[in-house]
Design a protein around this motif. Structure first.
Motif, PDB file in Angstrom:
ATOM      1  N   GLU A 146       0.843  -1.203   0.000  1.00  0.00           N
ATOM      2  CA  GLU A 146       0.000   0.000   0.000  1.00  0.00           C
ATOM      3  C   GLU A 146       0.878   1.253   0.000  1.00  0.00           C
ATOM      4  N   CYS A 168      -1.304  -6.958  -3.293  1.00  0.00           N
ATOM      5  CA  CYS A 168      -2.247  -6.800  -2.179  1.00  0.00           C
ATOM      6  C   CYS A 168      -3.386  -7.807  -2.293  1.00  0.00           C
ATOM      7  N   TYR A 178      -9.008  -2.533  -3.289  1.00  0.00           N
ATOM      8  CA  TYR A 178      -7.816  -2.822  -4.082  1.00  0.00           C
ATOM      9  C   TYR A 178      -8.178  -3.022  -5.556  1.00  0.00           C
TER      10      TYR A 178
END
Length: 498
Positions: A146, A168, A178
């Motif tokens: 992130e 992610c 995401y």
């Protein structure tokens, strides 16, 4: 068979009587146990109502919320699961499984703040480190990617953002946040179908997801479908009035549309400089909008052509094609510009690309004409060699030949350097060749029509410029005319045809 059924009915009745006599706590425990049995065999949808019945009977028992949360998690219903684990640890602050499940839910949703809180709670309880090890590992990965994604986004390195979001989603495959960050960046990269597929998959489940609608609006905007894009952005702002990204791109889209239309109006009114300025300003609004910017470059190239700035028009057509390589109008415009400045090979190359994309009769004719122009550009310009216009008459051609032949005759340059002699001999030969073609009506007609002179009457023989000269001036082997080259300056001389 009837006896068996009666027995089953009797057993069922006995069981119902037994249930009626049980306390709510006992019944709740029974519901939980039955739910657990279904959970073990992965019948999560069937187990869910049993846990809900247990909670209804005993709403203050933390374990029941924990069990139902686990069931929700297996069904990927993480929002409901998180609500249950919050209630679970509220009822029992020491319930370790509740915090572990809170961490799992938060990680699945990409909620790192809540995940960090839950992990710390488990660590503070000083339980076995393996209890939360997997969640801690996932948390660290998500935190890392992130962070890298945020930095890449600020630098507009959207490929790096897509990579980070994929990493992610390795940890949180169901996280819509995401997915939508990835979809937004795919849009910036021009991968519209992939972005739309992600947005549509989310909207199929959650029709009011403002971020997914925003992504779809972006795809429409960057594909130059402005009206539909406006509708999507307006819908986003109705659902989420504070959606900054939607507000910003909506403003951009409106301004871009207005400036483009103003430029078009200025062009129609023959206010070419105003049109040029408006298109130039419009190009600054959103460098990522390749489709619209390609059209703006093409429009500006059209203006530049009208302003007789052909080379700049070519540059703008090239810019348009760099943004959209299949833009036929830009190829056609650039090809014409190349032809206008005599760069016929480049013109042919562009017309070939056009014809490959659209094999229409019109494009075939343009390509043929360009190839002919290229062919003509490579042959000698006999009119230029004689210094006459294309509409010159027979007398004018004769006078021009006489003048040029006398200027370039080799005898006049007998005392010149070797290189100069060769140059003048070449020019003398070209003058004779030019006269030989332009003085013959049939050859002149073929030449003017761009036909090959090599195919005329079995071929174009080599021209003897001396014979042409003698024939033109009437010289013969029995005497003739005398010409003096020099005009009284040193090195002048006289020769005579005999």
């Amino acid at each position: 068979m009837a006896d068996v059924v009666d027995e089953v009915i009797m057993d069922s009745a006995d069981e119902n009587d037994d249930i009626i006599t049980r306390s709510p706590e006992e019944l709740a425990e029974l519901k939980k146990e039955n739910g657990n049995q279904l959970y073990k065999i992965k019948q999560y949808r069937s187990a869910l109502p049993l846990y809900s019945e247990a909670i209804k009977l005993c709403p203050n028992t933390a374990a029941y919320y924990g069990n139902r949360a686990a069931c929700y998690m297996m069904l990927n219903r993480f929002i409901e699961a998180l609500e249950d684990v919050r209630r679970c640890v509220q009822l029992d602050p020491k319930f370790v499984k509740g915090y572990v499940r809170m961490a799992k839910c938060s990680l699945a949703m990409g909620d790192l703040k809540t995940a960090e809180f839950a992990i710390k709670k488990v660590q503070d309880m000083q339980v076995d480190g393996q209890t939360i090890a997997n969640e801690l590992k996932s948390y660290e990965k998500l935190k890392q990617y992130e962070s890298e994604s945020n930095k890449a986004y600020e630098k507009q390195d959207y490929r790096k953002v897509v990579f980070c979001m994929d990493r992610c989603m390795d940890e949180a495959p169901t996280c819509n946040r995401y997915k939508l960050i990835k979809a937004e960046c795919l849009t910036f990269l021009g991968r519209f179908q992939e972005a739309q597929d992600i947005a549509n998959s989310i909207l199929h489940i959650d029709k009011g997801n403002a971020d997914a609608i925003y992504v779809r609006g972006m795809c429409l905007f960057y594909e130059d479908n402005l009206d539909s894009a406006f509708q999507h952005f307006q819908q986003v702002l109705r659902l989420a009035p504070d959606h900054k990204k939607a507000m910003n791109i909506y403003k951009k889209a409106k301004l871009l549309k207005k400036m483009k239309e103003d430029g078009n109006e200025a062009y129609k009114a023959c206010k070419f400089q105003d049109a040029y300025n408006l298109y130039t300003e419009a190009l600054k609004i959103d460098p990522l909008n390749k489709k619209t910017n390609a059209k703006l470059y093409f429009n500006r190239a059209t203006v530049l052509s009208r302003l007789a700035k052909t080379r700049e028009a070519i540059d703008d057509c090239t810019a348009a094609l760099n943004l959209d390589e299949s833009y036929i109008k830009a190829l056609l415009r650039r090809a014409k510009c190349y032809a206008d400045i005599g760069e016929h090979e480049d013109a042919v190359r562009d017309y070939e690309k056009v014809f490959k994309m659209d094999k229409s009769r019109e494009n075939k004719k343009l390509l043929q004409d360009a190839k002919l122009a290229l062919k003509l550009s490579k042959r000698k310009d006999y009119y230029s060699i004689l210094g006459v216009e294309r509409n010159a008459g027979e007398d004018e051609i004769k006078k021009a030949y006489k003048k040029r032949a006398l200027i370039h005759h080799p005898d006049r340059h007998a005392n010149a350097s070797e290189s100069e002699k060769k140059e003048q001999e070449k020019k003398f030969k070209d003058v004779g060749e030019a006269y030989g073609v332009l003085s013959d009506p049939k050859k002149k007609m073929r030449y003017d029509n761009g036909q090959d002179l090599d195919e005329f009457d079995g071929g174009m023989p080599d021209v003897d410029p001396t014979q042409v000269f003698q024939r033109f001036f009437g010289g013969s082997s029995h005497g003739g005319q005398e010409f003096s080259f020099g005009g009284g300056f040193p090195g002048s001389f006289t020769f005579q045809f005999r």
